[in-house]
Design a protein around this motif. Structure first.
Motif, short mmCIF file in Angstrom:
data_model
loop_
_atom_site.label_atom_id
_atom_site.label_comp_id
_atom_site.label_asym_id
_atom_site.label_seq_id
_atom_site.Cartn_x
_atom_site.Cartn_y
_atom_site.Cartn_z
N PRO A 161 0.61 20.11 -1.11
CA PRO A 161 1.19 18.94 -0.43
C PRO A 161 0.18 18.18 0.44
CG PRO A 161 2.71 20.77 -0.36
CD PRO A 161 1.45 21.29 -0.96
N GLN A 162 -0.82 18.87 0.95
CA GLN A 162 -1.87 18.19 1.74
C GLN A 162 -3.21 18.17 1.00
OE1 GLN A 162 -0.02 20.82 3.88
NE2 GLN A 162 1.42 19.11 3.89
N GLY A 163 -3.17 18.29 -0.31
CA GLY A 163 -4.39 18.36 -1.10
C GLY A 163 -4.91 17.00 -1.52
N VAL A 164 -5.76 17.01 -2.54
CA VAL A 164 -6.48 15.80 -2.95
C VAL A 164 -5.50 14.69 -3.37
CG1 VAL A 164 -6.83 16.72 -5.29
CG2 VAL A 164 -8.28 14.88 -4.44
N VAL A 165 -4.37 15.03 -3.96
CA VAL A 165 -3.42 14.00 -4.39
C VAL A 165 -2.94 13.20 -3.19
CG1 VAL A 165 -1.17 13.54 -5.42
CG2 VAL A 165 -2.70 15.20 -6.46
N SER A 166 -2.47 13.91 -2.16
CA SER A 166 -2.01 13.21 -0.95
C SER A 166 -3.14 12.45 -0.28
CB SER A 166 -1.41 14.21 0.03
OG SER A 166 -0.24 14.79 -0.50
N ARG A 167 -4.27 13.11 -0.13
CA ARG A 167 -5.41 12.47 0.55
C ARG A 167 -5.83 11.19 -0.18
NH1 ARG A 167 -7.68 17.84 0.75
NH2 ARG A 167 -9.13 17.30 -0.93
N ALA A 168 -5.86 11.27 -1.50
CA ALA A 168 -6.37 10.14 -2.27
C ALA A 168 -5.39 8.98 -2.32
CB ALA A 168 -6.70 10.59 -3.69
N THR A 184 -4.03 24.44 -10.04
CA THR A 184 -3.02 23.41 -9.73
C THR A 184 -2.47 23.58 -8.32
OG1 THR A 184 -2.47 23.06 -12.05
CG2 THR A 184 -0.75 22.51 -10.46
N GLU A 185 -2.46 24.81 -7.81
CA GLU A 185 -1.96 25.03 -6.44
C GLU A 185 -2.90 24.41 -5.40
OE1 GLU A 185 -0.57 27.42 -8.85
OE2 GLU A 185 0.94 25.97 -8.17
N TRP A 186 -4.18 24.30 -5.71
CA TRP A 186 -5.10 23.60 -4.83
C TRP A 186 -4.95 22.08 -5.00
CZ3 TRP A 186 -8.09 25.98 -1.20
CH2 TRP A 186 -8.33 27.34 -1.35
N ASN A 187 -5.05 21.60 -6.20
CA ASN A 187 -5.11 20.15 -6.41
C ASN A 187 -3.79 19.44 -6.11
OD1 ASN A 187 -7.81 20.25 -7.12
ND2 ASN A 187 -7.39 20.36 -9.32
N GLN A 189 -9.55 27.99 5.75
CA GLN A 189 -9.72 27.57 7.15
C GLN A 189 -9.20 26.15 7.33
OE1 GLN A 189 -13.94 28.25 7.75
NE2 GLN A 189 -13.65 30.47 7.89
N GLY A 190 -8.06 25.90 6.77
CA GLY A 190 -7.41 24.61 6.90
C GLY A 190 -7.85 23.58 5.88
N ARG A 191 -8.90 23.87 5.12
CA ARG A 191 -9.37 22.91 4.11
C ARG A 191 -8.65 23.16 2.79
NH1 ARG A 191 -14.40 24.26 6.67
NH2 ARG A 191 -14.49 26.09 5.29
N ILE A 192 -8.15 22.05 2.20
CA ILE A 192 -7.53 22.15 0.89
C ILE A 192 -8.54 21.58 -0.11
CG2 ILE A 192 -5.45 21.74 -0.45
CD1 ILE A 192 -4.96 22.95 2.35
N TYR A 193 -9.25 22.48 -0.78
CA TYR A 193 -10.33 22.03 -1.65
C TYR A 193 -9.79 21.35 -2.90
CZ TYR A 193 -13.76 24.76 0.99
OH TYR A 193 -14.59 25.25 1.97
N GLU A 194 -10.64 20.52 -3.48
CA GLU A 194 -10.39 20.00 -4.83
C GLU A 194 -11.19 20.87 -5.79
OE1 GLU A 194 -11.27 15.87 -5.48
OE2 GLU A 194 -11.15 16.07 -7.67
N THR A 195 -10.57 21.21 -6.90
CA THR A 195 -11.24 22.02 -7.89
C THR A 195 -11.05 21.40 -9.26
OG1 THR A 195 -11.45 24.28 -8.75
CG2 THR A 195 -9.23 23.56 -8.19
N GLY A 196 -11.99 21.68 -10.17
CA GLY A 196 -11.90 21.09 -11.50
C GLY A 196 -13.13 20.28 -11.85
N ARG A 219 0.86 -1.20 0.00
CA ARG A 219 0.00 0.00 0.00
C ARG A 219 0.88 1.23 0.00
NH1 ARG A 219 -5.41 -0.21 0.20
NH2 ARG A 219 -6.21 -2.32 0.50
N ILE A 220 0.34 2.34 -0.50
CA ILE A 220 1.06 3.60 -0.51
C ILE A 220 1.08 4.15 0.91
CG2 ILE A 220 1.06 5.97 -1.36
CD1 ILE A 220 -0.17 4.90 -3.97
N SER A 221 2.28 4.29 1.45
CA SER A 221 2.42 4.71 2.84
C SER A 221 2.91 6.14 2.98
CB SER A 221 3.38 3.76 3.57
OG SER A 221 4.64 3.73 2.90
N GLY A 222 3.40 6.70 1.90
CA GLY A 222 3.90 8.08 1.97
C GLY A 222 3.74 8.76 0.62
N VAL A 223 3.36 10.04 0.66
CA VAL A 223 3.18 10.83 -0.57
C VAL A 223 3.81 12.20 -0.35
CG1 VAL A 223 1.53 11.86 -2.17
CG2 VAL A 223 1.00 9.66 -1.09
N THR A 224 4.68 12.60 -1.27
CA THR A 224 5.26 13.95 -1.23
C THR A 224 5.02 14.61 -2.57
OG1 THR A 224 6.99 13.23 0.29
CG2 THR A 224 7.34 15.31 -0.85
#
Lengths: 357, 77
Positions: free
Chosen positions: A317-324, A311-314, A218-225, A17-22
């Motif tokens: 470093p703590q955005g949708v890419v890392s979360r997903a 692209t700065e949202w998506n 407010q701490g939320r990193i939205y996904e856009t697109g 499993r993916i354990s780390g994302v940078t």
């Protein structure tokens, strides 16, 4: 020497499993700082070239931000033309992705014939609506649409899409057959319509550029697109195939919108920008997501200019890419990662690195 | 953001061009363009940098390049 602008995605795999994302980016988010002191009309003329990947959205967002700063209200006809050109850009860019990039997922060569047709239609529509090329002019450019030519271009879009949609749907089926339909499934944190409520205040206060580089609400990193825009109804945890499907649905919706707007086009003369002082924020939905331009005018000259890109949202470093990706299964991981990044479409080249721990 | 650098065409052969910007050269395909181009014309490369996506009028290209040169010299990005 211009730096090589790229995104780096480094992934660690542990026990399947993916354990780390940078996620790292060297995108030049402060590129507009040099606009200070310049004539806004001259700056706006450069925007579609300087940021040409979404040149229409960038040019129009700039025009609208300057209009709001200057209290300039364009003729309603420009609103229709602008919506049509934005829809055409979204359609063309998504289609280009399918024809040029998605074919990699099927181990096929790009369909350059279809890509050329889309690009030709998109650029043709721009020339037909604004023959002098000044769609970016605050107050609107010289809008002189030839309706017969508009219909021809819309037919061209329709024809291109009739070939592109089956290719796109084939990609989705292929991903599902590979067991990747739910890869990266994560709760959808969709960007609010018109952006976060506090966007203007956050941009105004962002003197060091940190918010532009790593935005949050407010701490939320939205996904856009497309995924955020198409909503997904009761879809709570979109996976990989949902993301590709959202692009397909957005192409179809954009084509319908073009047909509707094509009937409402009118002529309008160019606007007239007068030197004033003021501040204006404009938000448009570009192909890859919410695009915001904020401008401060001082006696008709740019005092400050900021652009916040999707692209700065998506790819935060703590955005949708890392979360997903965190916790996602790592079978065929390089292919899955390439597909996932393609589904989010960062508009810059990216490098993938996978390490095993 | 999605910055693009207008690149000048140095040579063309079989639908491929060698282009140059700020002293760096690369090859790109001209297959996406719907108008003919010639040596000395300016193009914008699409995402990935392997295709010319758009032809740019020379005056716009030079103004954009001037701006980018200024930004790089000032370190303001």
């Amino acid at each position: 020497m211009i730096p090589d602008i790229r995104l780096d995605l480094d992934v660690t795999v542990t026990q399947g499993r993916i354990s780390g994302v940078t996620v790292l980016s060297n995108r030049m988010v402060g590129l507009t700082q040099g606009f200070a002191g310049k004539n806004p009309v001259q700056v706006l003329a450069l925007l579609p070239t300087l940021f040409s990947l979404c040149g229409m959205a960038q040019g129009l967002a700039g025009a609208m931000a300057v209009e709001r700063a200057a209290g300039l209200v364009p003729h309603r006809a420009h609103g229709v033309a602008r919506d049509l050109l934005l829809a055409a850009e979204i359609l063309a860019e998504h289609g280009l992705g399918v024809a040029r990039d998605w074919q990699f997922l099927l181990s096929r060569e790009p369909r350059l014939d279809l890509a050329r047709g889309l690009k030709s239609a998109q650029m043709g529509l721009r020339r037909i609506l604004y023959p002098q090329g000044d769609f970016w002019r605050p107050g609107g450019g010289l809008l002189a649409p030839d309706l017969a030519q508009v219909r021809q271009v819309l037919d061209q879009f329709q024809d291109c899409l009739s070939h592109i949609l089956p290719l796109a749907e084939e990609v989705v089926r292929h991903l599902a057959r590979k067991g990747l339909a739910d890869f990266g499934a994560t709760p959808l944190l969709a960007m609010p319509d018109d952006g976060p409520a506090e966007l203007d205040a956050r941009l105004k206060a962002d003197l060091d550029g940190l918010f532009l580089a790593r935005p949050d609400s407010q701490g939320r990193i939205y996904e856009t697109g497309p995924m955020a825009r198409m909503g997904g109804g009761d879809l709570r945890r979109p996976g990989l195939c949902d993301r590709f499907q959202a692009r397909i649905e957005e192409m179809q919706a954009s084509l319908r919108l073009l047909a509707e707007l094509g009937h409402s086009l009118e002529q309008a003369g160019p606007g007239c920008f007068e030197p004033v002082s003021g501040q204006g924020l404009a938000v448009v939905e570009a192909t890859r997501g919410m695009l915001a331009h904020r401008v401060e005018l001082v006696d008709g000259v740019i005092g400050r200019y900021q652009i916040l890109a999707p692209t700065e949202w998506n790819f935060h470093p703590q955005g949708v890419v890392s979360r997903a990706l965190l916790g996602a299964p790592a079978a065929d991981v390089e292919f899955a990662l390439k597909a996932f990044v393609m589904a989010l479409d960062p508009c810059v080249p990216f490098d993938l690195a996978v390490s095993h721990a | 953001m999605c910055m693009a650098v207008p690149s000048r065409i140095l040579s063309i052969e079989n639908g491929m061009a060698v282009v140059e910007a700020f002293g760096a050269t690369r090859q790109c395909s001209l297959m996406l363009l719907d108008e003919p181009v010639a040596v000395g014309d300016y193009v914008i490369l699409g995402a990935g940098g392997t295709f010319a996506a758009e032809i740019v009028p020379q005056d716009t290209a030079l103004a954009t390049l001037d701006y980018l040169a200024q930004v790089l010299a000032d370190g303001k990005a």
